[in-house]
Write a protein that holds these residues in place. Structure first.
Motif, short mmCIF file in Angstrom:
data_model
loop_
_atom_site.label_atom_id
_atom_site.label_comp_id
_atom_site.label_asym_id
_atom_site.label_seq_id
_atom_site.Cartn_x
_atom_site.Cartn_y
_atom_site.Cartn_z
N ALA A 1 0.84 -1.19 0.00
CA ALA A 1 0.00 0.00 0.00
C ALA A 1 0.88 1.24 0.00
CB ALA A 1 -0.91 0.02 1.22
N THR A 2 0.49 2.23 -0.79
CA THR A 2 1.13 3.54 -0.80
C THR A 2 0.06 4.54 -0.43
OG1 THR A 2 2.60 2.85 -2.59
CG2 THR A 2 2.41 5.22 -2.18
N VAL A 3 0.27 5.30 0.62
CA VAL A 3 -0.72 6.27 1.09
C VAL A 3 -0.01 7.60 1.34
CG1 VAL A 3 -2.49 6.78 2.81
CG2 VAL A 3 -1.98 4.40 2.24
N VAL A 4 -0.47 8.67 0.69
CA VAL A 4 0.11 10.00 0.87
C VAL A 4 -1.03 11.01 0.98
CG1 VAL A 4 2.27 9.50 -0.35
CG2 VAL A 4 0.31 10.32 -1.64
N THR A 5 -0.68 12.25 1.29
CA THR A 5 -1.68 13.32 1.31
C THR A 5 -1.25 14.41 0.34
OG1 THR A 5 -0.62 14.66 3.02
CG2 THR A 5 -2.10 12.90 3.78
N TYR A 6 -2.21 15.26 -0.01
CA TYR A 6 -1.87 16.41 -0.85
C TYR A 6 -0.80 17.25 -0.18
CZ TYR A 6 -5.86 15.72 -4.03
OH TYR A 6 -6.74 15.24 -4.96
N GLY A 7 -0.88 17.35 1.15
CA GLY A 7 0.10 18.15 1.88
C GLY A 7 1.52 17.65 1.70
N ASP A 8 1.69 16.33 1.46
CA ASP A 8 3.02 15.77 1.24
C ASP A 8 3.69 16.38 0.01
OD1 ASP A 8 2.76 14.06 3.42
OD2 ASP A 8 1.92 12.44 2.19
N PHE A 9 2.87 16.91 -0.89
CA PHE A 9 3.40 17.48 -2.14
C PHE A 9 3.35 19.00 -2.12
CE2 PHE A 9 2.24 13.16 -3.15
CZ PHE A 9 3.34 12.73 -3.86
N GLY A 10 3.12 19.59 -0.93
CA GLY A 10 3.13 21.05 -0.82
C GLY A 10 2.01 21.71 -1.58
N MET A 11 0.83 21.10 -1.57
CA MET A 11 -0.30 21.71 -2.26
C MET A 11 -0.61 23.06 -1.63
SD MET A 11 -1.03 19.64 -4.66
CE MET A 11 -2.67 19.98 -5.25
N PRO A 12 -1.18 23.98 -2.42
CA PRO A 12 -1.41 25.33 -1.90
C PRO A 12 -2.33 25.33 -0.68
CG PRO A 12 -2.37 25.04 -4.10
CD PRO A 12 -1.59 23.81 -3.79
N ALA A 13 -2.03 26.25 0.24
CA ALA A 13 -2.78 26.33 1.50
C ALA A 13 -4.26 26.62 1.26
CB ALA A 13 -2.17 27.40 2.39
N GLU A 14 -4.58 27.27 0.12
CA GLU A 14 -5.98 27.63 -0.13
C GLU A 14 -6.84 26.41 -0.48
OE1 GLU A 14 -3.66 28.81 -3.89
OE2 GLU A 14 -3.41 28.98 -1.73
N LEU A 15 -6.22 25.28 -0.81
CA LEU A 15 -7.00 24.07 -1.06
C LEU A 15 -7.55 23.58 0.28
CD1 LEU A 15 -7.84 21.88 -3.15
CD2 LEU A 15 -5.83 20.62 -2.44
N PRO A 16 -8.87 23.45 0.40
CA PRO A 16 -9.44 23.08 1.70
C PRO A 16 -8.87 21.77 2.23
CG PRO A 16 -11.16 23.69 0.13
CD PRO A 16 -9.87 23.62 -0.63
N ASP A 17 -8.39 21.82 3.45
CA ASP A 17 -7.90 20.63 4.14
C ASP A 17 -6.86 19.85 3.34
OD1 ASP A 17 -9.51 21.07 6.40
OD2 ASP A 17 -11.22 20.15 5.39
N ALA A 18 -5.96 20.55 2.66
CA ALA A 18 -4.99 19.89 1.78
C ALA A 18 -4.17 18.85 2.52
CB ALA A 18 -4.06 20.93 1.14
N THR A 19 -3.83 19.13 3.77
CA THR A 19 -2.98 18.20 4.50
C THR A 19 -3.72 16.93 4.88
OG1 THR A 19 -3.53 19.27 6.59
CG2 THR A 19 -1.54 20.02 5.45
N LYS A 20 -5.05 16.93 4.79
CA LYS A 20 -5.84 15.76 5.17
C LYS A 20 -6.29 14.92 3.98
CE LYS A 20 -7.86 18.24 9.08
NZ LYS A 20 -9.12 18.75 9.63
N VAL A 21 -6.23 15.48 2.77
CA VAL A 21 -6.75 14.78 1.60
C VAL A 21 -5.80 13.65 1.21
CG1 VAL A 21 -7.42 15.00 -0.82
CG2 VAL A 21 -8.00 16.80 0.79
#
Length: 153
Positions: A30-50
């Motif tokens: 299994a590979t599991v990551v979040t948008y936050g792992d890729f430095g997604m913009p802060a304006e994306l809602p809950d980026a670190t949780k997606v």
């Protein structure tokens, strides 16, 4: 065992749990990551949780799962509806995934694994068209058909 090459599934805040569950059913990595792992913009809602990622079974079958950004809550209790969007399946019409093996021994563990917390639509057992067949909607609302390939003439 012969399975779909790739299953793309979208969830509402449950991708991590779904990936862990499918790994327990199909095995593999299994590979599991979040948008936050890729430095997604802060304006994306809950980026670190997606969460997004995949389970790759030893036989090459892959289940890819994604959270829908900005949403968090339980998946729909019924089988999801789906549409294709940029190569990913998003829920809007009934969606079935198929697990097919050559023997009952091959598919029984998959059936038992998927059946945990599932709604069974048709019991796994002999049918008119296959040595064994069953259909269920798993705990995440994804409907699976599990069967044994009919004997070749």
């Amino acid at each position: 065992m012969s399975l779909n090459a790739v299953a793309h599934l979208n969830f509402t805040g449950q991708a991590r749990a779904a990936l862990e569950f499918y790994q327990s059913v199909f095995g593999g990595q299994a590979t599991v990551v979040t948008y936050g792992d890729f430095g997604m913009p802060a304006e994306l809602p809950d980026a670190t949780k997606v969460v997004f990622g995949q389970v790759t079974a030893d036989n090459g079958f892959r289940v890819m799962a994604y959270d829908i950004p900005g949403t968090d809550g339980p998946a729909a209790p019924a089988a999801p509806a789906t549409r294709r969007e940029n190569g990913t399946t998003v829920t809007t019409e009934r969606f079935f995934l198929s697990v097919r093996g050559e023997t009952v021994d091959e598919v029984s563990p998959v059936w038992k694994g998927l059946a945990e917390g599932a709604t069974v639509i048709e019991e796994f057992g002999p049918s008119q068209w296959a040595p064994a067949f069953g259909m269920l909607t798993d705990r995440f609302g994804v409907t699976w058909i599990v069967d044994v390939a009919a004997a070749r003439s």
